[in-house]
Design an enzyme around this catalytic site. Structure first.
Site, PDB file in Angstrom:
ATOM      1  N   MET A  81       0.907  -1.181   0.094  1.00 38.53           N
ATOM      2  CA  MET A  81       0.176   0.017  -0.177  1.00 38.53           C
ATOM      3  C   MET A  81       0.941   1.323  -0.029  1.00 38.53           C
ATOM      4  SD  MET A  81      -3.850  -0.108   1.751  1.00 38.53           S
ATOM      5  CE  MET A  81      -3.167   0.186   3.559  1.00 38.53           C
ATOM      6  N   CYS A  82       0.316   2.514  -0.555  1.00 41.16           N
ATOM      7  CA  CYS A  82       0.776   3.714  -0.267  1.00 41.16           C
ATOM      8  C   CYS A  82      -0.129   4.596  -0.458  1.00 41.16           C
ATOM      9  CB  CYS A  82       2.115   3.802  -1.232  1.00 41.16           C
ATOM     10  SG  CYS A  82       3.511   3.225  -0.896  1.00 41.16           S
ATOM     11  N   GLY A  83       0.047   5.877  -0.267  1.00 40.97           N
ATOM     12  CA  GLY A  83      -1.011   6.930  -0.346  1.00 40.97           C
ATOM     13  C   GLY A  83      -0.648   7.861  -1.487  1.00 40.97           C
TER      14      GLY A  83
END
Lengths: 299, 228
Positions: free
Chosen positions: A1-3
């Protein structure tokens, strides 16, 4: 994940809000990536014969003034250095490549975060709110900006492994996803004289675009080529001198939402990072299609 | 009508309120204010309650829903109504990826468009989409119906088992082992029933039907293995 988040101000009267709004967006993406945070912001253009460079020192106790004097003496050029803690904004009439080479040889603890006419980039390990407070991001005005909150998957958690990654003059990239052929591609790109500062996969995507653009591709052509050569999954937001672009891999593996009003255009990994923007309730909202390039720029 | 303001009540608190009714036949009505793209709104309901969500939601809204009727007056993020068991989830806007994934029963109605992998691995849910669906929808679908009033993206119904797919518009491409099939009167009647139940206005005679050709590995009896 990452934003990842991107915000482009369409209405010049709203430019004063850029840093504040981007901060709200990035903080909302904290739980997608609490390992490190970074932003690239486009503001305060330098004169046509000058270059603006964001430097980042791995050593917190750096004497930026002394560095400026050294650079001036060795490169015979004008250097104006504005220190921002372990970062510094350098305005110079020297060639950016000469500075990079000089730093590699003389001060390897200093990295080039970004270079161009308008771009500045700040990054560090830790939460978005720490970055925002430390570098006073809420007060930053400008035309557009990108942000990234990182959950590390394939390489170390350090400041230099953080996003954004510079990809040539006034270009930078933030990435949610992971690439599987980055080692082979890095070797190939090194043969093409593209320089890498880490073993990070996203830096390879940035280096790949730098290479295509150097070979004469437009940003659109470079992204089309990237879709063929990059193996893995990705949502990219790419900052350009006068706008930004968004691309998702052909499978559309990683999420992305886009929204637009008369005042701004925005992208984020999730809608909740757009919801905090003024006017979001009446914005046009959609999910970008896989392998389609979206871009905005100032007229 | 119980009003829940998600600016004041956490998702965990609201979902716990719902779960406290699980297994009962209480027909409470909830109105959810300020969802602001939050995740997991009204997940795990197991009572015949009515829930209206006044705005856009994030991931997994209405996940594992049993008996409840959930009406989302906005868009829904990834995995809306994932593993729905029964009841109905209605999205008045668009949905993100894998809407209704692995759903076992009940109905998911999407009045707008759904993005990729709508109905992936569905196992009995009926999904009615007023707009279009994107790539890989109904991938490995095992049972249930997927109705698309607009168009379908690439690889529709790839590796399908027994899901029936009805599409009114264009299909960009069919996935492995998915073929067009005859639309008999029986299918027209079933589709009319689904559209009516979903309150979506469309003429069932304008749809084409797609299903499994049953030619992949699992359908060949010689490949069947009995447990030793």
């Amino acid at each position: 994940m990452c934003g990842i988040v991107g915000l482009f101000i369409k209405n010049p009267a709203m430019e004063a809000n850029l840093g504040n709004w981007l901060s709200d967006m990035l903080i909302e993406m904290t739980d997608r990536g609490p390992d490190s945070a970074g932003i690239a912001i486009y503001r305060n253009p330098v004169a046509a014969n000058q270059t603006k460079i964001t430097l980042l020192s791995r050593d917190e106790d750096i004497d930026w003034k002394k560095l400026g004097e050294q650079l001036k003496k060795d490169l015979h050029a004008a250097f104006e250095i504005e220190p921002v803690l372990n970062h510094a904004i350098v305005t110079t009439d020297a060639n950016a490549d000469d500075i990079k080479t000089w730093l590699e040889q003389n001060r390897p603890e200093i990295l080039v975060n970004a270079s161009g006419k308008v771009i500045e980039a700040y990054k560090q390990i830790g939460l978005p709110e720490n970055l925002i407070e430390r570098f006073n991001v809420r007060k930053m005005q400008g035309t557009h900006a990108l942000g990234h909150s990182r959950m590390a998957t394939e390489s170390n958690v350090t400041t230099e492994h953080s996003h954004p990654f510079a990809t040539g003059e006034d270009l930078c990239l933030v990435h949610n996803g992971s690439l599987s052929n980055h080692n082979r591609l890095r070797t190939f790109l090194r043969d093409q004289k593209i320089k890498f500062q880490t073993d990070n996969d996203s830096e390879v995507a940035a280096g790949y675009l730098t290479w295509r653009l150097r070979e004469g591709d437009s940003l659109e052509q470079a992204l089309e080529a990237a879709m063929k050569d990059l193996d893995g999954f990705y949502t990219f937001a790419i900052g350009t001198q006068d706008g930004f672009a968004v691309l998702r891999d052909p499978i559309g593996c990683k999420p992305a939402v886009m929204a637009e009003t008369d005042d701004w255009a925005a992208m984020a990994s999730e809608f909740r990072a757009i919801e905090c923007l003024p006017g979001a309730e009446s914005a046009k909202i959609w999910e970008p299609e896989p392998s389609r390039i979206y871009s905005w720029q100032r007229d | 009508m119980i009003e829940i303001d998600l600016d004041k009540v956490t998702i965990r608190e609201f979902n716990q309120q719902l779960h406290d009714l699980n297994g009962t036949d209480k027909k409470e009505a909830y109105k959810i204010m300020n969802p602001r793209g939050k995740h997991s709104v009204a997940v795990g309901a197991d009572a015949p309650v009515d829930i209206t969500v006044e705005g856009h939601v994030g991931y997994y809204c209405g996940g594992m829903n049993k008996h409840a009727n959930i009406d989302i007056k906005g868009n829904a993020g990834p995995g809306v109504a994932e593993n729905i068991m029964s009841g109905c989830v209605r999205v008045q806007g668009n949905t993100s990826q894998y809407a209704g994934a692995t759903g076992r029963g009940g109905m998911l109605v999407i009045e707008g468009d759904a993005s990729s992998r709508c109905g992936i691995s569905m196992k009995g849910v009926d999904i009615v989409v007023g707009g279009s669906v994107d790539n890989m929808s109904a991938f490995m679908g095992q049972a249930g119906n997927l109705v698309v009033c607009g168009n379908a993206g690439h690889a529709l119904g790839d590796s399908l088992y027994e899901v029936k797919i009805y599409v009114q518009g264009e299909v960009k491409s069919l996935g492995a082992d998915c073929v067009e099939k005859e639309m008999t009167e029986e299918h027209v009647a079933k589709l009319a029933e689904l559209l009516e139940k979903a309150k979506i206005n469309a003429d069932p005679r304008k749809f084409r039907r797609y299903g499994s050709a049953r030619k992949l590995y699992n359908f060949k009896i010689d490949n069947a293995r009995l447990p030793e």
